[in-house]
Motif scaffolding. Sequence first.
Motif, PDB file in Angstrom:
ATOM      1  N   ILE A   6       0.754  -1.196   0.102  1.00  0.00           N
ATOM      2  CA  ILE A   6      -0.119  -0.005   0.069  1.00  0.00           C
ATOM      3  C   ILE A   6       0.838   1.209  -0.017  1.00  0.00           C
ATOM      4  N   ASP A  46       1.025   5.067   0.499  1.00  0.00           N
ATOM      5  CA  ASP A  46       0.211   6.052   1.188  1.00  0.00           C
ATOM      6  C   ASP A  46       1.210   7.319   1.209  1.00  0.00           C
ATOM      7  N   VAL A  65      -3.220   7.462  -2.587  1.00  0.00           N
ATOM      8  CA  VAL A  65      -2.932   6.301  -2.125  1.00  0.00           C
ATOM      9  C   VAL A  65      -3.316   5.235  -2.998  1.00  0.00           C
ATOM     10  N   THR A 119      -3.178   0.846  -3.839  1.00  0.00           N
ATOM     11  CA  THR A 119      -2.893  -0.703  -3.225  1.00  0.00           C
ATOM     12  C   THR A 119      -2.373  -1.530  -4.565  1.00  0.00           C
ATOM     13  N   VAL A 169      -1.202  -6.521   8.325  1.00  0.00           N
ATOM     14  CA  VAL A 169      -0.768  -5.412   8.024  1.00  0.00           C
ATOM     15  C   VAL A 169       0.447  -4.743   8.810  1.00  0.00           C
ATOM     16  N   TRP A 212       3.650  -2.192   9.084  1.00  0.00           N
ATOM     17  CA  TRP A 212       4.088  -0.973   8.751  1.00  0.00           C
ATOM     18  C   TRP A 212       5.499  -0.477   9.440  1.00  0.00           C
ATOM     19  N   THR A 249       0.925  -7.553   4.314  1.00  0.00           N
ATOM     20  CA  THR A 249       0.672  -6.421   3.559  1.00  0.00           C
ATOM     21  C   THR A 249       1.554  -5.432   4.138  1.00  0.00           C
ATOM     22  N   ILE A 280       3.185  -1.457   4.058  1.00  0.00           N
ATOM     23  CA  ILE A 280       3.165   0.057   3.698  1.00  0.00           C
ATOM     24  C   ILE A 280       4.192   0.672   3.279  1.00  0.00           C
ATOM     25  N   VAL A 327      -3.020   6.769   9.179  1.00  0.00           N
ATOM     26  CA  VAL A 327      -2.559   5.621   8.436  1.00  0.00           C
ATOM     27  C   VAL A 327      -2.705   4.417   9.002  1.00  0.00           C
ATOM     28  N   ASP A 340      -6.608   3.829   8.686  1.00  0.00           N
ATOM     29  CA  ASP A 340      -6.973   3.789   7.247  1.00  0.00           C
ATOM     30  C   ASP A 340      -6.749   2.248   6.669  1.00  0.00           C
ATOM     31  N   HIS A 341      -5.577   1.673   7.233  1.00  0.00           N
ATOM     32  CA  HIS A 341      -5.278   0.627   6.813  1.00  0.00           C
ATOM     33  C   HIS A 341      -5.144  -0.653   7.520  1.00  0.00           C
ATOM     34  N   LYS A 342      -5.567  -0.185   8.686  1.00  0.00           N
ATOM     35  CA  LYS A 342      -5.942  -1.575   9.847  1.00  0.00           C
ATOM     36  C   LYS A 342      -4.479  -2.092   9.875  1.00  0.00           C
TER      37      LYS A 342
END
Length: 637
Positions: A77, A79, A86, A88, A279, A281, A305, A307, A325, A328-330
């Motif tokens: 993703i 961002d 943004v 994906t 996710v 990050w 996933t 970021i 962030v 938004d992207h969990k």
Amino acid sequence: MPTTNNYADQYHRSLTNPDGFWAEQASRIPWYTPPTQSQSTDADGLTRWYADGVMNTCYAAIDYHIEQGRGEQPALIYDSPATGQVRTYTYLDLRDEVARVAGMLRNLGVSKGDTVVIYMPMVPEAAFAMLACARLGAVHSVVFGGFASPELAVRIDDVRPRVVLSASCGIEFGTVIPYKPLLDAALAQSAYPPAHCVILQRPQCEAIMQSGRDLDWATLLARATPADCVPVLATDPLYVLYTSGTTGRPKGIVRDNGGHAVALAYSLEAIYDVRPGEVFWAASDLGWAVGHSYIVYGPLIYGCTAILFEGKPVRTPDAGTFWRVIADHKVNVFFTAPTAFRAIRKEDPEASLRRNYDLSSIRALFVAGERCDPPTLGWLDQILNIPVIDHWWQTESGWPMVANQLGLDPIPVKMGSSSKPVCGYDLQILDEDGQQLGPNQEGYVCVKLPLPPGFTPTLWHDTPRFRESYLNRFPGYYLTGDGGYIDEDGYVFIMGRVDDVINVAGHRLSTGEMEEIVGAHAAVAECAVVGIACPLRGQRPVGFVVLKDGQTITPEQLETELVTLLREQIGAVAYFRNALAVKRLPKTRSGKILRKTIRQLADGEPFTIPATIDDPAIIDEIRLVLASRKVGVAFGE
């Protein structure tokens, strides 16, 4: 994962049976030809992992997951508060993008074993480029976009790339920073410029192209056909990443393919406690080890996933950006440097902005890159009510060396400690004579050989320097360059560098290199650059200069010129802001500058004036200069 999740059992097994422990971990990643042995010794007498294994890191990070039915899962993703975008990319999308970039490089003659320099901002194409090199078996060297032309030129000359990949600009705090002039200047200084540079034109700034050398990214990509993964040996290099050296010449840290993939996959599960599909990050830059390990390779190899964030925690657009962030992207697990949260805390001390966002997805926060000060750690623990883990590692290691392994059995947090050694790291504290110290005795932080998978096996084309820098001081051990101690409960406390590499906002920079630049000024007779405590960045460099006799330049003008010079030569990342004119520098009677004493003075640390000092009165002179300029935490900064 081994049969038990108990940290003590796993740690003991990793040291007493490293072959078995790491063979088990190796079975968890995809191989073309699985290795028949874990560790071996190469022709230089250095440890190598999985020497007869054949694999491809890009395949392990992308194609394998598609084959396992995860093609529609988000892989990356992007961002960008800097541009308001943004995007994906699923694993299928990522494979298609990377395969085409690999085809573009192949059309330029890049093949297995060739080198490629990547000098780009935080855009998806930078990650595509890294993975595309891995797909071809080529070796990439990412250069942080904040470095100025001389730093880029040094790296180009050392790695000697077939191609340089760059972009027209980066964006910092809303300011467009043209990259192409920096690249042009670096190539003008380089003794080994590549035949071609491929430039990604961004709409915020169009680069001026040099005919014959510079090629347009979009045009070349449109002509490219997808390239397949090329099998490589586990011991073949994946990338070279340069870190500051104490002599001013950066060291090319080599990362191999097999051990790197095994270590990162293990770390995502056993340390960060994430699962495939979740996710992860890491708010860092691709130009640093964190960006390599935990934006691109680690999360993708493990099937998470990732970021890719283009921006800063504040002013892009506000101090609530991190919270936005995460919501938004969990995000499930977040990793950044303490500097980022010190900046957020400064802007929003009550963390009121977090209340605007649903942060229920996040389970843990990890901080690293510098020691997390207890007030910041306590603030984060209070406002988030989740585990806040300070952990420690280096560019050389590529993954954590000391941590609270949440994927095993989490242990209580001790303020000021990075917790306990990670499985595979026989970390010990040694004295000057190489003897192991007891609990709470401060000394050199070292790791007993062999080093685990993922650790740099050597330096790029410079094994003698690898031995000199890391292995010769204490035979049988790797010298980390940090000082610290282990308490009676086994917790590790890292106290700071014992050489002249300092940590500015998570960026390791050489004060020796800075001294070379400062000392080259026509008005400077001698100088010392030391890293002092900084409430925002952890450390920052301060120069102390003695003027040549007969100089008419004012101290203010000299400081302005030196600040400009450091910015041009190293970049804004160095955060060099002060050059203090002094009559003389404190030295030993043999002529060695007492840099540690200067730092202790500025930081307000208790210290005894060294018995070896040539003139104790110099200490008071330095103290007066610091006080008059209000430089250093002891003097009101």
